[in-house]
Scaffold this motif. Sequence first.
Motif, short mmCIF file in Angstrom:
data_model
loop_
_atom_site.label_atom_id
_atom_site.label_comp_id
_atom_site.label_asym_id
_atom_site.label_seq_id
_atom_site.Cartn_x
_atom_site.Cartn_y
_atom_site.Cartn_z
N MET A 25 0.79 -1.22 0.00
CA MET A 25 0.00 0.00 0.00
C MET A 25 0.83 1.28 0.00
O MET A 25 0.42 2.29 0.56
N ASP A 26 1.99 1.28 -0.65
CA ASP A 26 2.85 2.46 -0.62
C ASP A 26 2.13 3.71 -1.14
O ASP A 26 2.15 4.77 -0.51
N VAL A 27 1.53 3.57 -2.31
CA VAL A 27 0.86 4.73 -2.90
C VAL A 27 -0.35 5.13 -2.07
O VAL A 27 -0.60 6.31 -1.81
N TYR A 28 -1.11 4.12 -1.63
CA TYR A 28 -2.29 4.38 -0.80
C TYR A 28 -1.90 5.13 0.48
O TYR A 28 -2.56 6.10 0.88
N ARG A 29 -0.80 4.69 1.10
CA ARG A 29 -0.35 5.34 2.34
C ARG A 29 0.05 6.79 2.09
O ARG A 29 -0.22 7.67 2.91
N MET A 30 0.68 7.03 0.94
CA MET A 30 1.08 8.40 0.60
C MET A 30 -0.14 9.29 0.43
O MET A 30 -0.17 10.44 0.89
N LYS A 33 -1.73 9.79 3.98
CA LYS A 33 -0.93 10.70 4.81
C LYS A 33 -1.02 12.13 4.30
O LYS A 33 -1.17 13.08 5.08
N GLY A 34 -0.95 12.28 2.97
CA GLY A 34 -1.00 13.61 2.39
C GLY A 34 -2.30 14.33 2.72
O GLY A 34 -2.30 15.51 3.09
N LEU A 35 -3.42 13.63 2.58
CA LEU A 35 -4.72 14.25 2.85
C LEU A 35 -4.90 14.53 4.35
O LEU A 35 -5.47 15.56 4.72
N ILE A 36 -4.42 13.62 5.18
CA ILE A 36 -4.50 13.85 6.63
C ILE A 36 -3.67 15.08 7.01
O ILE A 36 -4.11 15.92 7.81
N ILE A 53 -11.62 9.22 -7.60
CA ILE A 53 -10.66 10.31 -7.78
C ILE A 53 -9.32 9.79 -8.28
O ILE A 53 -8.61 10.51 -8.99
N SER A 54 -8.98 8.55 -7.95
CA SER A 54 -7.72 7.98 -8.45
C SER A 54 -7.78 7.86 -9.97
O SER A 54 -6.79 8.12 -10.66
N TYR A 55 -8.94 7.50 -10.48
CA TYR A 55 -9.14 7.41 -11.93
C TYR A 55 -8.97 8.79 -12.56
O TYR A 55 -8.28 8.97 -13.57
N THR A 56 -9.57 9.79 -11.93
CA THR A 56 -9.47 11.17 -12.42
C THR A 56 -8.03 11.65 -12.41
O THR A 56 -7.56 12.24 -13.38
N MET A 57 -7.32 11.41 -11.32
CA MET A 57 -5.95 11.90 -11.19
C MET A 57 -5.00 11.18 -12.14
O MET A 57 -3.99 11.74 -12.57
N THR A 58 -5.33 9.94 -12.49
CA THR A 58 -4.49 9.18 -13.42
C THR A 58 -4.61 9.71 -14.83
O THR A 58 -3.64 9.78 -15.57
N LEU A 59 -5.84 10.12 -15.21
CA LEU A 59 -6.08 10.55 -16.59
C LEU A 59 -5.68 11.99 -16.85
O LEU A 59 -5.65 12.41 -17.99
N ASN A 60 -5.40 12.75 -15.82
CA ASN A 60 -5.19 14.17 -16.04
C ASN A 60 -4.06 14.72 -15.19
O ASN A 60 -3.82 14.28 -14.09
N ILE A 89 -5.73 18.44 -4.85
CA ILE A 89 -4.87 19.10 -5.84
C ILE A 89 -3.48 19.34 -5.26
O ILE A 89 -2.46 19.11 -5.93
N ASP A 90 -3.43 19.79 -4.01
CA ASP A 90 -2.14 20.08 -3.38
C ASP A 90 -1.29 18.83 -3.18
O ASP A 90 -0.07 18.91 -3.06
N THR A 91 -1.94 17.66 -3.12
CA THR A 91 -1.20 16.41 -2.90
C THR A 91 -1.29 15.50 -4.13
O THR A 91 -1.14 14.28 -4.01
N LYS A 92 -1.51 16.09 -5.30
CA LYS A 92 -1.76 15.28 -6.51
C LYS A 92 -0.57 14.38 -6.87
O LYS A 92 -0.77 13.30 -7.45
N ASP A 93 0.64 14.79 -6.51
CA ASP A 93 1.81 13.96 -6.84
C ASP A 93 1.81 12.64 -6.08
O ASP A 93 2.49 11.68 -6.48
N ASN A 94 1.06 12.57 -4.98
CA ASN A 94 1.01 11.32 -4.21
C ASN A 94 0.25 10.22 -4.93
O ASN A 94 0.35 9.05 -4.56
N PHE A 95 -0.50 10.57 -5.95
CA PHE A 95 -1.27 9.58 -6.70
C PHE A 95 -0.43 8.87 -7.75
O PHE A 95 -0.90 7.97 -8.42
N LYS A 96 0.81 9.31 -7.91
CA LYS A 96 1.67 8.73 -8.94
C LYS A 96 2.57 7.65 -8.34
O LYS A 96 3.01 7.76 -7.21
#
Length: 333
Positions: A25-30, A33-36, A53-60, A89-96
């Motif tokens: 769960m590395d990405v999930y944890r990021m 944590k980022g949102l918290i 939202i993961s689908y949205t963040m992946t496509l854009n 939006i501020d933590t969007k890099d965590n979805f990668k």
Amino acid sequence: MLKCQAEDIVGYRIDENKNPIFNTMDVYRMIRKGLIDEGIDFDTLTNDFIDDISYTMTLNTEIGEIRKQLESKKKDYSFMDNNLINAIIDTKDNFKIKSNNKWHRFSLKLMKELIPDMEKRPVEQMNLIMEKNLDHNFDETFLEQKYLPYKKIAENIYNPVTAKSVREGLKIVNAIIKKYGHINYVVVEMPRDKNDAEQKKQLKEFQRRNKKEKEEAIDEFCSKFSNSKSVKEKVTHDWHLTLKVRLWYQQDGLDVYLGKAIQPSDLLINPLNFEIDHIIPQSVSEDDGINNKTLCYANMNQAKKKTTPWEFLNKGYGQGFDKMKSMVKKILV
């Protein structure tokens, strides 16, 4: 991306022997944590919401389009508000997935289909896909169509620049088919997903300048008020007003269409008197970036509609095109 327990699987990579190595769960944890860290009560978010939202963040990747897509989800999730949108939006890099390993990036639907079998037995992912008949045969998909339906293929790509690139690329393929008839295959080279070190450095520098200008715009705007602290709090908690303030700053406080100053007090107290216009209509340029936007009086934007500044100002509106061009040159000096 699946919201699940820490021991559950959300992806995998393959080793040198082409055996799957499951990522936990590395990405999930990021993301969590980022949102918290942004003050979001993560436990109130549903599984479907995280998947969505993961689908949205992946496509854009373009912030303006991400915000637009997230805003549209307010009707689907009662807990979706501006604070949550800004935090995502501020933590969007965590979805990668940040890894130099050879990751196979599958859709959420396909991952859910494959994971149960891969947990039970060691099987190479592509063999499993073939075994389950999950590979897409595009010859069958478009068998009845003479040309590639480029609009349909690109309709789920949220980023307007990327979507346009795909459409234009497929138009070229259709032109080749039209001229030469049936072809065995054609290779269309698209921009790479990974940037080299120099590109990454340039991107980081661009982001630094972008943040600096945003802060300078807010500080300059708020300095016009005696109660600058409360004004700054209002501006920073209203993303739409923040964008207006930034454009106001870029334009030296002027409406370049009308040739008239935009008073900070008027913008703050009567924000509906001002609108953000796409300089080149978005229906033509498909560009929703800040470089294609200008702040103007609402009546100017409503009169301009879907025309270019040249067409609009040469019809007798505003200060005229030549005066606008001269004003813009002075602003850019």
